[in-house]
Design a protein around this motif. Structure first.
Motif, PDB file in Angstrom:
ATOM      1  N   ALA A  67      30.259  43.337  41.672  1.00 24.32           N
ATOM      2  CA  ALA A  67      30.832  44.008  42.835  1.00 24.32           C
ATOM      3  C   ALA A  67      32.342  43.832  42.891  1.00 24.32           C
ATOM      4  N   ASP A  68      32.983  44.809  43.539  1.00 22.56           N
ATOM      5  CA  ASP A  68      34.414  44.752  43.831  1.00 22.56           C
ATOM      6  C   ASP A  68      34.598  43.962  45.123  1.00 22.56           C
ATOM      7  N   ALA A  69      35.329  42.831  45.044  1.00 15.95           N
ATOM      8  CA  ALA A  69      35.538  41.984  46.218  1.00 15.95           C
ATOM      9  C   ALA A  69      36.962  42.110  46.743  1.00 15.95           C
ATOM     10  N   GLY A  70      37.546  43.292  46.652  1.00 18.83           N
ATOM     11  CA  GLY A  70      38.907  43.514  47.146  1.00 18.83           C
ATOM     12  C   GLY A  70      39.947  43.169  46.103  1.00 18.83           C
ATOM     13  N   ASP A  71      40.467  41.960  46.144  1.00 25.35           N
ATOM     14  CA  ASP A  71      41.473  41.539  45.178  1.00 25.35           C
ATOM     15  C   ASP A  71      40.864  40.821  43.982  1.00 25.35           C
ATOM     16  N   SER A  72      39.541  40.827  43.868  1.00 23.25           N
ATOM     17  CA  SER A  72      38.871  40.183  42.748  1.00 23.25           C
ATOM     18  C   SER A  72      37.578  40.916  42.448  1.00 23.25           C
ATOM     19  N   VAL A  73      36.991  40.589  41.298  1.00 26.29           N
ATOM     20  CA  VAL A  73      35.689  41.128  40.933  1.00 26.29           C
ATOM     21  C   VAL A  73      34.708  39.960  40.903  1.00 26.29           C
ATOM     22  N   ARG A  74      33.481  40.187  41.384  1.00 22.79           N
ATOM     23  CA  ARG A  74      32.515  39.100  41.528  1.00 22.79           C
ATOM     24  C   ARG A  74      31.221  39.454  40.793  1.00 22.79           C
ATOM     25  N   LEU A  75      30.724  38.502  40.044  1.00 21.50           N
ATOM     26  CA  LEU A  75      29.456  38.630  39.326  1.00 21.50           C
ATOM     27  C   LEU A  75      28.490  37.576  39.865  1.00 21.50           C
ATOM     28  N   ASP A  76      27.389  38.025  40.464  1.00 24.15           N
ATOM     29  CA  ASP A  76      26.382  37.125  41.029  1.00 24.15           C
ATOM     30  C   ASP A  76      25.086  37.244  40.230  1.00 24.15           C
ATOM     31  N   ILE A  77      24.504  36.108  39.888  1.00 26.74           N
ATOM     32  CA  ILE A  77      23.226  36.067  39.172  1.00 26.74           C
ATOM     33  C   ILE A  77      22.315  35.111  39.916  1.00 26.74           C
ATOM     34  N   ASP A 106      28.524  47.865  41.550  1.00 30.35           N
ATOM     35  CA  ASP A 106      29.331  48.503  42.589  1.00 30.35           C
ATOM     36  C   ASP A 106      30.033  49.722  41.996  1.00 30.35           C
ATOM     37  N   GLU A 107      29.793  50.901  42.560  1.00 36.75           N
ATOM     38  CA  GLU A 107      30.413  52.125  42.043  1.00 36.75           C
ATOM     39  C   GLU A 107      31.919  52.160  42.287  1.00 36.75           C
ATOM     40  N   ARG A 108      32.417  51.363  43.212  1.00 37.45           N
ATOM     41  CA  ARG A 108      33.848  51.344  43.492  1.00 37.45           C
ATOM     42  C   ARG A 108      34.625  50.440  42.534  1.00 37.45           C
ATOM     43  N   LEU A 109      33.922  49.806  41.617  1.00 42.45           N
ATOM     44  CA  LEU A 109      34.556  48.851  40.726  1.00 42.45           C
ATOM     45  C   LEU A 109      35.610  49.551  39.860  1.00 42.45           C
ATOM     46  N   PRO A 110      36.872  49.068  39.853  1.00 41.94           N
ATOM     47  CA  PRO A 110      37.913  49.710  39.043  1.00 41.94           C
ATOM     48  C   PRO A 110      37.780  49.341  37.569  1.00 41.94           C
ATOM     49  N   VAL A 111      38.598  49.964  36.744  1.00 39.72           N
ATOM     50  CA  VAL A 111      38.647  49.616  35.316  1.00 39.72           C
ATOM     51  C   VAL A 111      39.237  48.216  35.188  1.00 39.72           C
ATOM     52  N   LEU A 112      38.525  47.343  34.510  1.00 40.41           N
ATOM     53  CA  LEU A 112      38.922  45.942  34.413  1.00 40.41           C
ATOM     54  C   LEU A 112      39.680  45.679  33.114  1.00 40.41           C
ATOM     55  N   PRO A 113      40.624  44.719  33.132  1.00 41.05           N
ATOM     56  CA  PRO A 113      41.269  44.305  31.885  1.00 41.05           C
ATOM     57  C   PRO A 113      40.245  43.747  30.907  1.00 41.05           C
ATOM     58  N   THR A 114      40.532  43.855  29.639  1.00 41.32           N
ATOM     59  CA  THR A 114      39.597  43.394  28.614  1.00 41.32           C
ATOM     60  C   THR A 114      39.274  41.912  28.775  1.00 41.32           C
ATOM     61  N   ALA A 115      40.284  41.107  29.112  1.00 41.32           N
ATOM     62  CA  ALA A 115      40.048  39.669  29.277  1.00 41.32           C
ATOM     63  C   ALA A 115      39.024  39.391  30.371  1.00 41.32           C
ATOM     64  N   VAL A 116      39.078  40.159  31.452  1.00 40.11           N
ATOM     65  CA  VAL A 116      38.127  39.971  32.552  1.00 40.11           C
ATOM     66  C   VAL A 116      36.737  40.408  32.124  1.00 40.11           C
ATOM     67  N   GLU A 117      36.644  41.544  31.447  1.00 45.33           N
ATOM     68  CA  GLU A 117      35.339  42.026  30.993  1.00 45.33           C
ATOM     69  C   GLU A 117      34.685  41.033  30.041  1.00 45.33           C
TER      70      GLU A 117
END
Length: 326
Positions: A247-257, A208-219
């Motif tokens: 993808a950016d899911a609004g108040d969260s980030v989602r990884l689907d496999i 998702d191109e709208r994905l913001p910069v994530l904290p290191t712990a999340v990455e």
């Protein structure tokens, strides 16, 4: 007083002494008796007494008794303060002991959390890399195609180097090598490219191109989740295609496999896994992913059934608490 009424001044120290030593009720009674004696002495000796001879002893007795009681109260307050100071000192010693015990508990808890983190990192990196090396070597030995040996050895060498880098970073407690540039999308892309080159699986990455910069712990959590999930696909799924979506899911980030492999029985995986031994139908990887994501306030959803492939969805909130490593 029996010798001369002039000794009436002795009543004053008696009033002071009575007010300090005797209980309040008996001090008043004793002071009244002394006032009566001081007042009666002039009458008995001289046959008369003036107004000052009556009012003076009364005022003197009240004044002396008040001074004595005030001093007694001050002395009691001082003793009470001393008792409180001693009590506070004992409380402070107990608090220091409790703080030391709490610090020890926190150190033990921190050591446990660190062991858990290292265990997950080893499973998600080194163990998966060694498993890939083993698979490559097994396939090469079974096929026996000498012309493919250089390519296979090159892949094994690359995996070994990556694992060595992960070992060094785990020991140094640094961020993963893949995230040195804090580019999760690039790291996931490289991971899928390597999987396709080594296993022949068809892969697709959607970021998702709208994905913001994530904290290191999340990455780190999402990267380790992807590593473990793709390793499971490669080793157990028997799939021909895998799709990864970040993808950016609004108040969260989602990884689907999602893969088109053989799938598995999710309820059986949930009920047969034993956390202490790390055994069961689903193995350690999926439960390790779920535990890692829960520490950040996220979670892992698994959908699968035998013969219908599998879909994993990891989600982590973007607004982390301070303890979550934001």
């Amino acid at each position: 007083m029996s010798v001369s009424a002039e000794f009436a001044w002795l009543a004053f120290p008696l009033w002071l002494l009575a007010g300090y030593i005797l209980p309040w009720r008996w001090a008043v009674v004793f002071s009244a008796v002394v006032v009566g004696m001081v007042t009666a002495a002039p009458i008995l000796q001289y046959g008369a007494v003036n107004f000052a001879g009556i009012v003076g002893p009364i005022l003197g007795g009240v004044f002396a008794l008040s001074i004595a009681r005030g001093y007694s109260e001050l002395a009691n307050d001082l003793r009470e303060r001393q008792r409180l100071v001693i009590s506070l000192m004992h409380a402070q010693k107990e608090m220091v002991a409790l703080q030391e015990e709490l610090a020890q508990t926190q150190r033990m808890s921190g050591a446990h959390e660190e062991r858990t983190r290292i265990s997950r990192d080893i499973h998600d990196t080194i163990a998966q890399g060694l498993s890939s090396i083993s698979l490559l070597a097994t396939v090469a030995l079974e096929n026996g195609a000498k012309e493919r040996m250089p390519r296979t050895l090159s892949q094994i060498d690359a995996l070994a180097r990556d694992n060595l880098g992960d070992v060094r970073r785990i020991v140094s407690a640094l961020a993963p090598a893949e995230l040195e540039d804090r580019a999760l999308a690039s790291a996931l892309g490289r991971m899928l490219n390597r999987l396709e080159a080594e296993s022949g699986l068809k892969t697709q990455v959607r970021i998702d191109e709208r994905l913001p910069v994530l904290p290191t712990a999340v990455e780190v959590a999402l990267l380790r989740t992807a590593q473990s999930a793709l390793a499971n696909v490669r080793q157990h799924a028997g799939a021909t295609r895998v799709v990864l979506n970040l993808a950016d899911a609004g108040d969260s980030v989602r990884l689907d496999i999602v893969d088109d492999g053989c799938g598995f029985d999710v309820p059986a995986w949930d009920t047969t896994f034993e956390p202490l031994s790390g055994t069961g139908a689903g193995g350690y990887g999926l439960h390790s992913m779920r535990a890692r994501l829960r520490e950040l306030g996220g979670g892992l959803d698994v959908e699968s059934s035998p013969g219908d492939g599998a879909a994993l969805s990891a989600h982590v909130p973007l607004a982390l608490h301070p303890r979550d490593g934001s």
